[in-house]
Design a protein around this motif. Sequence first.
Motif, PDB file in Angstrom:
ATOM      1  N   VAL A  21       0.875  -1.136   0.142  1.00  6.41           N
ATOM      2  CA  VAL A  21       0.162   0.098  -0.075  1.00  6.41           C
ATOM      3  C   VAL A  21       0.719   1.043   0.101  1.00  6.41           C
ATOM      4  N   LEU A  22       1.985   1.233   0.767  1.00  5.15           N
ATOM      5  CA  LEU A  22       2.885   2.632   0.695  1.00  5.15           C
ATOM      6  C   LEU A  22       3.444   2.552  -0.643  1.00  5.15           C
ATOM      7  N   LEU A  23       3.768   1.646  -1.288  1.00 14.01           N
ATOM      8  CA  LEU A  23       4.553   1.688  -2.562  1.00 14.01           C
ATOM      9  C   LEU A  23       3.271   2.208  -3.686  1.00 14.01           C
ATOM     10  N   LYS A  24       2.237   1.579  -3.594  1.00  9.28           N
ATOM     11  CA  LYS A  24       0.967   2.187  -4.456  1.00  9.28           C
ATOM     12  C   LYS A  24       0.697   3.669  -4.229  1.00  9.28           C
ATOM     13  N   ALA A  25       0.874   4.190  -3.007  1.00 15.47           N
ATOM     14  CA  ALA A  25       0.869   5.258  -2.773  1.00 15.47           C
ATOM     15  C   ALA A  25       1.777   6.562  -2.868  1.00 15.47           C
ATOM     16  N   GLY A  26       2.816   5.915  -3.266  1.00 13.34           N
ATOM     17  CA  GLY A  26       4.121   6.617  -3.514  1.00 13.34           C
ATOM     18  C   GLY A  26       4.960   6.986  -2.322  1.00 13.34           C
ATOM     19  N   ASP A  27       4.844   6.295  -1.201  1.00 15.42           N
ATOM     20  CA  ASP A  27       5.403   6.402   0.108  1.00 15.42           C
ATOM     21  C   ASP A  27       6.562   5.472   0.109  1.00 15.42           C
ATOM     22  N   ASP A  28       7.433   5.695   1.026  1.00 13.14           N
ATOM     23  CA  ASP A  28       8.549   5.033   1.585  1.00 13.14           C
ATOM     24  C   ASP A  28       8.259   3.576   1.920  1.00 13.14           C
ATOM     25  N   PRO A  29       8.498   2.598   1.275  1.00 13.26           N
ATOM     26  CA  PRO A  29       7.895   1.163   1.807  1.00 13.26           C
ATOM     27  C   PRO A  29       8.736   0.820   3.065  1.00 13.26           C
ATOM     28  N   GLU A  30       9.893   1.492   3.495  1.00  4.34           N
ATOM     29  CA  GLU A  30      10.350   1.149   4.683  1.00  4.34           C
ATOM     30  C   GLU A  30       9.627   1.586   5.878  1.00  4.34           C
ATOM     31  N   LEU A  31       8.602   2.304   5.561  1.00  8.52           N
ATOM     32  CA  LEU A  31       7.709   2.689   6.778  1.00  8.52           C
ATOM     33  C   LEU A  31       6.890   1.491   7.330  1.00  8.52           C
ATOM     34  N   ALA A  32       6.827   0.497   6.343  1.00  7.42           N
ATOM     35  CA  ALA A  32       6.074  -0.673   6.666  1.00  7.42           C
ATOM     36  C   ALA A  32       6.410  -1.287   7.952  1.00  7.42           C
ATOM     37  N   GLU A  33       7.731  -1.357   8.261  1.00  6.67           N
ATOM     38  CA  GLU A  33       8.264  -1.881   9.636  1.00  6.67           C
ATOM     39  C   GLU A  33       7.790  -1.247  10.852  1.00  6.67           C
ATOM     40  N   GLU A  34       7.754   0.068  11.033  1.00  2.75           N
ATOM     41  CA  GLU A  34       7.171   0.986  11.850  1.00  2.75           C
ATOM     42  C   GLU A  34       5.914   0.757  12.261  1.00  2.75           C
ATOM     43  N   ALA A  35       5.053   0.773  10.793  1.00 10.40           N
ATOM     44  CA  ALA A  35       3.604   0.941  11.070  1.00 10.40           C
ATOM     45  C   ALA A  35       3.309  -0.632  11.493  1.00 10.40           C
ATOM     46  N   PHE A  36       3.841  -1.643  10.920  1.00  7.51           N
ATOM     47  CA  PHE A  36       3.605  -2.952  11.668  1.00  7.51           C
ATOM     48  C   PHE A  36       3.741  -2.979  13.093  1.00  7.51           C
ATOM     49  N   ASP A  37       4.864  -2.362  13.490  1.00 13.03           N
ATOM     50  CA  ASP A  37       5.240  -2.422  15.105  1.00 13.03           C
ATOM     51  C   ASP A  37       3.838  -1.875  15.888  1.00 13.03           C
ATOM     52  N   VAL A  38       3.538  -0.744  15.290  1.00 13.71           N
ATOM     53  CA  VAL A  38       2.470  -0.021  15.764  1.00 13.71           C
ATOM     54  C   VAL A  38       1.278  -0.912  15.854  1.00 13.71           C
ATOM     55  N   PHE A  39       0.921  -1.595  14.717  1.00 14.57           N
ATOM     56  CA  PHE A  39      -0.096  -2.610  14.744  1.00 14.57           C
ATOM     57  C   PHE A  39      -0.046  -3.713  15.596  1.00 14.57           C
ATOM     58  N   PHE A  40       1.220  -4.193  15.735  1.00 14.05           N
ATOM     59  CA  PHE A  40       1.397  -5.643  16.558  1.00 14.05           C
ATOM     60  C   PHE A  40       1.502  -5.369  18.046  1.00 14.05           C
ATOM     61  N   ALA A  41       1.941  -4.141  18.453  1.00 12.79           N
ATOM     62  CA  ALA A  41       1.551  -3.731  19.934  1.00 12.79           C
ATOM     63  C   ALA A  41       0.184  -3.489  20.128  1.00 12.79           C
ATOM     64  N   GLU A  42      -0.616  -2.911  19.513  1.00 12.41           N
ATOM     65  CA  GLU A  42      -2.061  -2.776  19.599  1.00 12.41           C
ATOM     66  C   GLU A  42      -2.724  -4.491  19.518  1.00 12.41           C
ATOM     67  N   ARG A  43      -2.384  -4.838  18.807  1.00 14.45           N
ATOM     68  CA  ARG A  43      -2.854  -6.551  18.508  1.00 14.45           C
ATOM     69  C   ARG A  43      -2.780  -7.287  20.138  1.00 14.45           C
ATOM     70  N   GLN A  44      -1.718  -6.876  20.816  1.00 15.03           N
ATOM     71  CA  GLN A  44      -1.274  -7.464  21.983  1.00 15.03           C
ATOM     72  C   GLN A  44      -2.337  -7.042  23.121  1.00 15.03           C
ATOM     73  N   ARG A  45      -3.128  -5.963  22.880  1.00 17.64           N
ATOM     74  CA  ARG A  45      -4.149  -5.271  23.859  1.00 17.64           C
ATOM     75  C   ARG A  45      -5.535  -6.065  23.655  1.00 17.64           C
ATOM     76  N   VAL A  46      -5.694  -7.251  24.205  1.00 12.92           N
ATOM     77  CA  VAL A  46      -6.747  -8.223  24.186  1.00 12.92           C
ATOM     78  C   VAL A  46      -7.808  -7.879  24.968  1.00 12.92           C
ATOM     79  N   GLU A  47      -8.949  -7.790  24.758  1.00 12.30           N
ATOM     80  CA  GLU A  47     -10.127  -7.598  25.698  1.00 12.30           C
ATOM     81  C   GLU A  47     -10.869  -9.067  25.710  1.00 12.30           C
ATOM     82  N   LEU A  48     -10.684  -9.714  26.943  1.00 12.80           N
ATOM     83  CA  LEU A  48     -11.383 -10.811  27.026  1.00 12.80           C
ATOM     84  C   LEU A  48     -12.767 -10.878  27.101  1.00 12.80           C
ATOM     85  N   PHE A  49     -13.480 -11.769  26.775  1.00 12.91           N
ATOM     86  CA  PHE A  49     -14.772 -12.432  27.108  1.00 12.91           C
ATOM     87  C   PHE A  49     -14.975 -12.372  28.680  1.00 12.91           C
ATOM     88  N   ASP A  50     -15.980 -12.133  29.351  1.00 13.20           N
ATOM     89  CA  ASP A  50     -16.050 -12.461  30.690  1.00 13.20           C
ATOM     90  C   ASP A  50     -15.848 -13.881  31.365  1.00 13.20           C
TER      91      ASP A  50
END
Length: 170
Positions: A21-50
């Motif tokens: 998506v970054l490449l298609k938008a003309g942005d730096d594809p190296e930003l993918a690592e940082e973007a994924f790190d943000v996503f992955f940190a949020e992915r670990q914030r899990v709200e459990l069923f009661d």
Amino acid sequence: IKRPDLSHDLSALRRESIRFVLLKAGDDPELAEEAFDVFFAERQRVELFDDALPALEWLAGRYPVVALSNGNADVQRIGLGQHFRAAISAREFGVAKPDARIFHAAASAAGVRPGEVLHIGDDAQLDALGALVAGLQVAWLNRDGHAWDHAPLAPHTTVADLMTLCNQLA
């Protein structure tokens, strides 16, 4: 992105999708690592069923519990690791549910034969049907009351919540 070689690794697929998506938008594809790190940190914030934590505590006090995931949540990072004998991810193992090999690996990690495992899962096809075909017993967690569309195979039990399952096992 069509990358069948990454079908078992959701983290790599997501990282490559961001890069694309970054490449298609003309942005730096190296930003993918940082973007994924943000996503992955949020992915670990899990709200459990009661019912999840009480059921997990009950089950882990009686049985060797193994986490089996096609996703990329980490039971250690989300604070549940103490309840599991092992955690197997499709990314690390190299195949994903419903492949029988990953279910057999979970049985091995629990120290039992596949037929001695009760696989608890909420996805009818990936969890329940996959485990049945692999020779495991199945408890289908069906919170929304969906119909079972995989006859002639059927789960050994179907429950709407995890405490119902614990009561069945007591």
